[in-house]
Design an enzyme around this catalytic site. Structure first.
Site, mmCIF file in Angstrom:
data_model
loop_
_atom_site.group_PDB
_atom_site.id
_atom_site.type_symbol
_atom_site.label_atom_id
_atom_site.label_comp_id
_atom_site.label_asym_id
_atom_site.label_seq_id
_atom_site.Cartn_x
_atom_site.Cartn_y
_atom_site.Cartn_z
ATOM 1 N N ARG A 150 -1.186 20.286 -18.526
ATOM 2 C CA ARG A 150 -2.309 20.689 -17.679
ATOM 3 C C ARG A 150 -1.962 21.981 -16.945
ATOM 4 O O ARG A 150 -0.987 22.021 -16.213
ATOM 5 C CB ARG A 150 -2.628 19.588 -16.668
ATOM 6 C CG ARG A 150 -2.834 18.251 -17.376
ATOM 7 C CD ARG A 150 -3.880 17.374 -16.764
ATOM 8 N NE ARG A 150 -4.191 16.322 -17.728
ATOM 9 C CZ ARG A 150 -4.797 15.185 -17.462
ATOM 10 N NH1 ARG A 150 -5.187 14.935 -16.229
ATOM 11 N NH2 ARG A 150 -5.040 14.293 -18.398
ATOM 12 N N ARG A 177 3.309 15.519 -6.365
ATOM 13 C CA ARG A 177 2.777 14.493 -7.263
ATOM 14 C C ARG A 177 2.250 15.043 -8.577
ATOM 15 O O ARG A 177 1.732 14.301 -9.387
ATOM 16 C CB ARG A 177 1.638 13.736 -6.559
ATOM 17 C CG ARG A 177 2.061 13.056 -5.277
ATOM 18 C CD ARG A 177 0.925 12.243 -4.720
ATOM 19 N NE ARG A 177 -0.248 13.089 -4.496
ATOM 20 C CZ ARG A 177 -1.446 12.621 -4.133
ATOM 21 N NH1 ARG A 177 -1.617 11.323 -3.994
ATOM 22 N NH2 ARG A 177 -2.441 13.448 -3.916
ATOM 23 N N GLU A 229 -2.867 7.532 -7.087
ATOM 24 C CA GLU A 229 -3.530 7.055 -8.304
ATOM 25 C C GLU A 229 -2.523 6.972 -9.452
ATOM 26 O O GLU A 229 -1.740 7.891 -9.657
ATOM 27 C CB GLU A 229 -4.651 8.049 -8.661
ATOM 28 C CG GLU A 229 -5.432 7.664 -9.894
ATOM 29 C CD GLU A 229 -6.265 8.835 -10.415
ATOM 30 O OE1 GLU A 229 -6.758 9.641 -9.600
ATOM 31 O OE2 GLU A 229 -6.381 8.957 -11.651
ATOM 32 N N SER A 232 -6.410 5.969 -14.917
ATOM 33 C CA SER A 232 -7.863 5.989 -15.008
ATOM 34 C C SER A 232 -8.277 5.356 -16.317
ATOM 35 O O SER A 232 -7.592 5.545 -17.329
ATOM 36 C CB SER A 232 -8.395 7.424 -14.996
ATOM 37 O OG SER A 232 -8.515 7.890 -13.695
ATOM 38 N N ARG A 244 4.490 8.808 -12.597
ATOM 39 C CA ARG A 244 3.977 8.185 -11.371
ATOM 40 C C ARG A 244 4.309 6.697 -11.324
ATOM 41 O O ARG A 244 4.534 6.134 -10.255
ATOM 42 C CB ARG A 244 2.466 8.391 -11.260
ATOM 43 C CG ARG A 244 2.115 9.827 -10.900
ATOM 44 C CD ARG A 244 0.645 9.978 -10.609
ATOM 45 N NE ARG A 244 0.367 11.302 -10.082
ATOM 46 C CZ ARG A 244 -0.745 11.622 -9.432
ATOM 47 N NH1 ARG A 244 -1.684 10.708 -9.228
ATOM 48 N NH2 ARG A 244 -0.920 12.848 -8.982
#
Lengths: 443, 443
Positions: B219, B227, B366, B369, B417
């Protein structure tokens, strides 16, 4: 589960004797509709096999019967009913349906045939991979690939290897800069890594002792052969305090274990492909490079001088020779000339023109390269220079050799070639879901 | 093994009671040399622990004694001798050496401290990762990461998922083109893939039914937080004939299983990190988005209108609320507004403003997803358009929805994470061997 008509069984899991009157729901694709007037057969296909749905006009609700006759091939359906023994049907049962729900209707005509009756060209199949995968022979390859990777990881974990990941975005080429894809990384130029080599060696300096990585590698080579990909999956290991003989032993044992596991756990897939697999016998034969060129030269088709590389024809000659002698397809070519191996291959102390390197071969192609590595900083720097590379670009790597780098060895195996040679697949693209080559960037 | 002085044991494997007079060889790094004049202690460290080498001047060959005193810290050595019980030494034994061979001498001074006595800055540690890894706290993280991935794969394989790989070099952005790294792919422009999303969905049309992929994602976001990474490892699944509730159940069970396995198999690493891990209780609490914003708004620190996204502060407020209510760190936020979720999230039939989507949260951030996906071609095309994207760029993906795409659902979990929240690591870069961020492209 809030979806209506949830699947209760894969088609392969239904045994009418055990199930009795219990209702079953199978979910899958309409593989075939045979409407014989008074009776209609619908074959539903899922990942694990096929189920026959039988509708006798006189015995069944007219609405269901009419809907079944009109089912469009390759539509997605959920069929609920009771299972009855039927020797002539796939898996030995038929389902008498109470409900057939079309979850998603397929358009027609289909972009390619799914029955396996019509052979499609590779390009057509790759363009419509989502249809190609509905042929059981295609799925079988990827089930086996899954089992190969599972077996490799279990074998290496049991041997004390830790799974690691190296970055794919890098600033320096591993073995020179000729075959790299350049990336624009924010405001800088970077490259896609062609191998985890330098990173797994750095981890040896870090004391991780034994590591493996299974991940993508990228090579901007303009090859257009049935054995090359521009994006491939590499299985890499590196281990400290061991030499090239030790890692050859790990490699041959791993290959044998993988074959064993595939035979044990993917027998149905092997059957679909019509393959009877045999576990390669260990240890694999070791052919020193100097003997390998003698074998080639004795055949007389080409003459290789000591120091020359082995091409496809030479590999084939040696592979046939080994197969005739041993009946085995796998073997090692060892002790390669130092100058035709990468800078990180360790020369023999008593004969530095020869290196502690090996290729692991299959009769039909090269599967793996490995070596004991140079672990001494000054020798390594000299070797980098002697191959015409600039040590400045390797500073992040060379530093790891200054402060306590143990002797170490390792190898890399091409995952696709492993699957390809195991299954006798002709084109490497058939072992990759979405292959990337010079011409193909989609899907 | 042709290396001289091959290792017979890791330091953790020696039990003098069992070994008796058998000679042992340990291989590792000179961790410490304590020269007390008449006696000299050398501590040798390997991946699994430490061993004390004891040299009493009067009882040992002068040459070995003098050599031991002069050992340079972090040099690589092989020590052969006999092991005797010694309660005060690490692992309860000492080695009386017969031979100490320096395999590779370290330069000094070292680029950073290895004893853990001096705290180094993150950047210093990452610059010299090969030294940083010699600290047992650092190694512990990567041993645990290995176990996390092993557990994830075993869990998913047992649940019938097939491991697949999608290409990293792609022609189209998954969710729009704002955060992609461009590549020069031969004479064309291509991108590094930011997610396997589109490919794993295509595989559902192919009938692979349940797939997982663990691999790098890229990304090009200019984040510089503790994070975010620009290259990360994503754990992705996709499953057919199931809805968002089903894949939430798979996810929470997987998380619990991973925690169990880490506790069972990496107790020493957890102890090195000073962590007592507890297995999260399942099922995780489900907080619908509309309740989640009520919780935030009730606290009064910020006001979120329905349809607004949840920022870091809001996530923190909800996480603390759930923790107070349940004592658990993990929970789901479900039923997000359709318009703030990607185009592939399925709207509820009876209320299309809300989607069958979820985030799996840890109290601190988070983690995942997921959603039931849109499996209907026309709805999907409309959703792509409604998000301002051009369906032409998605033709290779949309085609797979025309000819029999089953209902399907899936999720992605960030591997780093997961490790970070499990171990309470402050900065995500500590969970990656060679992190890549806006500024860091080396080592």
């Amino acid at each position: 589960m809030s979806l209506e008509n949830p699947r209760t069984h894969y088609t392969s899991q239904i045994d009418p004797e055990k199930i009795g009157d219990e209702k079953v729901t199978v979910c899958g694709w309409v593989h075939e509709v045979r409407d014989l007037g008074g009776i209609c057969f619908v074959v539903v296909r899922d990942r694990e096999g096929k189920a026959q749905i039988t509708l006798v006009k006189k015995k069944i609700d007219k609405e269901i019967f009419d809907a079944a006759r009109k089912l469009v091939r390759e539509s997605v359906v959920a069929v609920t009913g009771s299972a009855k023994p039927e020797g002539k049907a796939p898996n030995g049962y038929e389902i008498i349906p109470e409900e057939i729900v079309v979850l998603n209707e397929a358009e027609s005509p289909l972009p390619m045939d799914t029955t396996g009756k019509v052979d499609a060209e590779l390009d057509t199949r790759l363009d419509s991979r989502f249809i190609d995968l509905r042929r059981e022979k295609t799925t079988a390859i990827f089930k086996i690939r899954h089992e190969v990777l599972r077996a490799v990881r279990n074998f290496l974990s049991d041997e004390g290897f830790i799974e690691t990941s190296s970055p794919k975005v890098v600033a320096t080429a591993t073995e020179g800069g000729t075959s790299l894809f350049p990336i624009t990384y924010f405001d800088r130029e970077a490259f896609l890594n062609q191998s985890p080599q330098l990173f797994k060696q750095i981890l040896m300096s870090g004391g991780l002792d034994r590591v493996f990585e299974i991940g993508p590698i990228f090579r901007a080579e303009e090859h257009d052969t049935r054995r090359h990909l521009n994006e491939a999956t590499s299985i890499d290991i590196e281990a400290s305090f061991v030499d090239h003989f030790d890692v050859m032993e790990i490699l041959e044992n791993m290959i044998a274990y993988v074959y064993e596991q595939v035979i044990e756990n993917e027998s149905a897939s092997l059957e679909n492909l019509g393959i009877e697999l045999e576990v390669p016998k260990t240890p694999f034969m070791k052919v020193p490079y100097s003997e390998a060129i003698d074998i080639v030269n004795a055949k007389g088709e080409e003459m290789i001088e000591w120091g020359g590389d082995l091409g496809t024809v030479a590999e084939h000659t040696i592979g046939e020779h080994v197969f005739e002698e041993t009946g085995e397809s796998h073997y090692f070519i060892t002790d390669w000339p130092t100058e035709i191996k990468p800078f990180y291959a360790m020369p023999y102390e008593n004969d530095p023109l020869i290196s502690k390197s090996f290729d692991m071969m299959h009769r039909t192609m090269e599967l793996s390269s490995g070596a004991q590595r140079v672990h001494l900083h000054d020798m390594l720097k000299e070797r980098i220079e002697s191959q015409g590379l600039n040590p400045d670009g390797f500073e992040f790597y060379l530093r790891a050799f200054k402060y306590g780098m143990p002797p170490h060895s390792g190898w890399g195996v091409g995952c696709e070639r492993l699957v390809m040679t195991m299954l006798g697949v002709e084109n490497i693209r058939d072992t990759v879901l979405f292959p990337r080559d010079r011409r193909r960037l989609s899907p």
